[in-house]
Design a protein around this motif. Sequence first.
Motif, PDB file in Angstrom:
ATOM      1  N   LEU A  39      93.098  30.894   9.190  1.00 26.32           N
ATOM      2  CA  LEU A  39      93.628  32.259   9.277  1.00 26.32           C
ATOM      3  C   LEU A  39      94.359  32.650   7.997  1.00 26.32           C
ATOM      4  CD1 LEU A  39      93.956  34.700  11.229  1.00 26.32           C
ATOM      5  CD2 LEU A  39      96.192  33.780  11.790  1.00 26.32           C
ATOM      6  N   GLY A  40      95.088  31.743   7.415  1.00 27.46           N
ATOM      7  CA  GLY A  40      95.859  32.056   6.218  1.00 27.46           C
ATOM      8  C   GLY A  40      95.023  32.215   4.957  1.00 27.46           C
ATOM      9  N   THR A  41      93.808  31.677   4.944  1.00 24.55           N
ATOM     10  CA  THR A  41      92.992  31.741   3.735  1.00 24.55           C
ATOM     11  C   THR A  41      91.849  32.752   3.833  1.00 24.55           C
ATOM     12  OG1 THR A  41      91.670  29.898   4.556  1.00 24.55           O
ATOM     13  CG2 THR A  41      93.485  29.359   3.081  1.00 24.55           C
ATOM     14  N   ASP A  42      91.246  32.876   4.996  1.00 21.70           N
ATOM     15  CA  ASP A  42      90.065  33.732   5.148  1.00 21.70           C
ATOM     16  C   ASP A  42      90.385  35.147   5.618  1.00 21.70           C
ATOM     17  OD1 ASP A  42      88.597  31.510   4.456  1.00 21.70           O
ATOM     18  OD2 ASP A  42      88.238  30.914   6.529  1.00 21.70           O
ATOM     19  N   TRP A  43      91.594  35.362   6.112  1.00 25.59           N
ATOM     20  CA  TRP A  43      91.971  36.648   6.687  1.00 25.59           C
ATOM     21  C   TRP A  43      93.298  37.098   6.102  1.00 25.59           C
ATOM     22  CZ3 TRP A  43      88.522  38.840  10.077  1.00 25.59           C
ATOM     23  CH2 TRP A  43      87.533  38.002  10.586  1.00 25.59           C
ATOM     24  N   CYS A  59      95.551  41.278  11.940  1.00 25.14           N
ATOM     25  CA  CYS A  59      94.775  40.517  10.966  1.00 25.14           C
ATOM     26  C   CYS A  59      93.427  41.187  10.738  1.00 25.14           C
ATOM     27  CB  CYS A  59      94.548  39.092  11.452  1.00 25.14           C
ATOM     28  SG  CYS A  59      96.072  38.154  11.670  1.00 25.14           S
ATOM     29  N   THR A  60      93.019  41.233   9.468  1.00 26.09           N
ATOM     30  CA  THR A  60      91.731  41.811   9.104  1.00 26.09           C
ATOM     31  C   THR A  60      91.117  40.973   7.989  1.00 26.09           C
ATOM     32  OG1 THR A  60      90.583  43.880   8.597  1.00 26.09           O
ATOM     33  CG2 THR A  60      92.625  43.446   7.392  1.00 26.09           C
ATOM     34  N   PHE A  61      90.038  41.442   7.406  1.00 29.82           N
ATOM     35  CA  PHE A  61      89.334  40.710   6.365  1.00 29.82           C
ATOM     36  C   PHE A  61      90.216  40.561   5.126  1.00 29.82           C
ATOM     37  CE2 PHE A  61      86.381  43.005   9.039  1.00 29.82           C
ATOM     38  CZ  PHE A  61      85.602  41.954   9.507  1.00 29.82           C
ATOM     39  N   ALA A  62      90.103  39.420   4.460  1.00 28.39           N
ATOM     40  CA  ALA A  62      90.935  39.131   3.292  1.00 28.39           C
ATOM     41  C   ALA A  62      90.800  40.212   2.233  1.00 28.39           C
ATOM     42  CB  ALA A  62      90.555  37.769   2.701  1.00 28.39           C
ATOM     43  N   GLY A  63      91.943  40.720   1.772  1.00 32.93           N
ATOM     44  CA  GLY A  63      91.965  41.732   0.726  1.00 32.93           C
ATOM     45  C   GLY A  63      91.723  43.150   1.207  1.00 32.93           C
ATOM     46  N   LYS A  64      91.538  43.357   2.498  1.00 30.45           N
ATOM     47  CA  LYS A  64      91.230  44.690   3.036  1.00 30.45           C
ATOM     48  C   LYS A  64      92.351  45.261   3.909  1.00 30.45           C
ATOM     49  CE  LYS A  64      86.904  45.004   1.618  1.00 30.45           C
ATOM     50  NZ  LYS A  64      86.399  46.077   0.811  1.00 30.45           N
ATOM     51  N   CYS A 100      90.333  48.429  11.628  1.00 26.85           N
ATOM     52  CA  CYS A 100      89.346  47.366  11.776  1.00 26.85           C
ATOM     53  C   CYS A 100      90.115  46.046  11.739  1.00 26.85           C
ATOM     54  CB  CYS A 100      88.324  47.469  10.650  1.00 26.85           C
ATOM     55  SG  CYS A 100      86.813  46.568  10.904  1.00 26.85           S
ATOM     56  N   TYR A 101      90.773  45.695  12.847  1.00 24.96           N
ATOM     57  CA  TYR A 101      91.633  44.522  12.846  1.00 24.96           C
ATOM     58  C   TYR A 101      91.747  43.926  14.246  1.00 24.96           C
ATOM     59  CZ  TYR A 101      95.051  47.969  14.512  1.00 24.96           C
ATOM     60  OH  TYR A 101      95.686  48.952  15.204  1.00 24.96           O
ATOM     61  N   VAL A 102      92.336  42.731  14.284  1.00 18.94           N
ATOM     62  CA  VAL A 102      92.678  42.061  15.529  1.00 18.94           C
ATOM     63  C   VAL A 102      94.196  42.065  15.623  1.00 18.94           C
ATOM     64  CG1 VAL A 102      92.631  39.883  16.803  1.00 18.94           C
ATOM     65  CG2 VAL A 102      90.638  40.588  15.485  1.00 18.94           C
ATOM     66  N   ALA A 129      78.237  43.340  12.133  1.00 19.75           N
ATOM     67  CA  ALA A 129      78.703  42.036  11.648  1.00 19.75           C
ATOM     68  C   ALA A 129      80.223  42.011  11.550  1.00 19.75           C
ATOM     69  CB  ALA A 129      78.077  41.723  10.300  1.00 19.75           C
ATOM     70  N   ARG A 130      80.828  43.109  11.096  1.00 19.20           N
ATOM     71  CA  ARG A 130      82.294  43.188  11.039  1.00 19.20           C
ATOM     72  C   ARG A 130      82.890  43.056  12.423  1.00 19.20           C
ATOM     73  NH1 ARG A 130      81.697  47.719   7.551  1.00 19.20           N
ATOM     74  NH2 ARG A 130      81.905  47.041   5.418  1.00 19.20           N
ATOM     75  N   LYS A 131      82.341  43.807  13.378  1.00 22.80           N
ATOM     76  CA  LYS A 131      82.864  43.742  14.737  1.00 22.80           C
ATOM     77  C   LYS A 131      82.699  42.346  15.330  1.00 22.80           C
ATOM     78  CE  LYS A 131      82.205  48.556  16.027  1.00 22.80           C
ATOM     79  NZ  LYS A 131      81.460  49.474  16.890  1.00 22.80           N
ATOM     80  N   ALA A 132      81.575  41.711  15.075  1.00 18.68           N
ATOM     81  CA  ALA A 132      81.346  40.362  15.583  1.00 18.68           C
ATOM     82  C   ALA A 132      82.344  39.374  14.972  1.00 18.68           C
ATOM     83  CB  ALA A 132      79.919  39.926  15.304  1.00 18.68           C
ATOM     84  N   SER A 133      82.649  39.541  13.693  1.00 16.55           N
ATOM     85  CA  SER A 133      83.638  38.679  13.039  1.00 16.55           C
ATOM     86  C   SER A 133      85.016  38.863  13.664  1.00 16.55           C
ATOM     87  CB  SER A 133      83.717  38.981  11.543  1.00 16.55           C
ATOM     88  OG  SER A 133      82.513  38.652  10.910  1.00 16.55           O
ATOM     89  N   LEU A 134      85.364  40.117  13.941  1.00 20.05           N
ATOM     90  CA  LEU A 134      86.657  40.385  14.580  1.00 20.05           C
ATOM     91  C   LEU A 134      86.712  39.787  15.986  1.00 20.05           C
ATOM     92  CD1 LEU A 134      87.337  44.079  13.492  1.00 20.05           C
ATOM     93  CD2 LEU A 134      88.407  42.003  12.611  1.00 20.05           C
ATOM     94  N   GLU A 135      85.617  39.889  16.719  1.00 23.36           N
ATOM     95  CA  GLU A 135      85.573  39.290  18.065  1.00 23.36           C
ATOM     96  C   GLU A 135      85.711  37.771  17.968  1.00 23.36           C
ATOM     97  OE1 GLU A 135      85.665  40.600  21.057  1.00 23.36           O
ATOM     98  OE2 GLU A 135      85.483  42.692  20.442  1.00 23.36           O
ATOM     99  N   GLY A 136      85.108  37.169  16.939  1.00 21.80           N
ATOM    100  CA  GLY A 136      85.249  35.734  16.723  1.00 21.80           C
ATOM    101  C   GLY A 136      86.684  35.352  16.421  1.00 21.80           C
TER     102      GLY A 136
END
Length: 157
Positions: free
Chosen positions: A101-105, A116-121, A132-134, A37-44
């Motif tokens: 991008l500014g709020t969710d990542w 860019c990666t998951f918010a807070g990570k 684990c980033y784009v 799921a993490r990888k799919a989110s990054l691909e998205g």
Amino acid sequence: MKRQGGFTLIELVVVIVILGILAVTAAPKFMNLQNDARKASLEGLKGSIQGAAGIVYGKAAIKGVESNSDSSISEGSTTINTAFGYPKATKADLAAAVNGLGTDWSCVDGTGSVKCTFAGKETTYIGGTDNCYVEYTQATSSAAATTKVEATGNSCN
């Protein structure tokens, strides 16, 4: 003659053993759902950045500034700084181009790139033990902007 009804004990044990073997074989495939799921989110996110960069490039081409190393385009109250038609590699310019991008990542500016990666990570997934980033790399005079997914380490793999 009397007809036998039901299964023997040996038949039941064989079926249970076969089901156990199938469960042991199939279980690991379902254990990595969170990482997938993490990888799919990054691909998205990668696709969102690429799509937004393409739209910005199209608008820059219409304005005739796609060959300038330092320019900007405006749409309504939003201004995006561009380099060779693509958004510059800054958190602000990418956030202006990519909705959410500014709020969710969480994004970290680098030299000529943004990760860019998951918010807070960001401390865990960018430069920490796991990657684990784009990464969006700014366009240069000879190359278009590029976007890649980096998914290595235990938490993202």
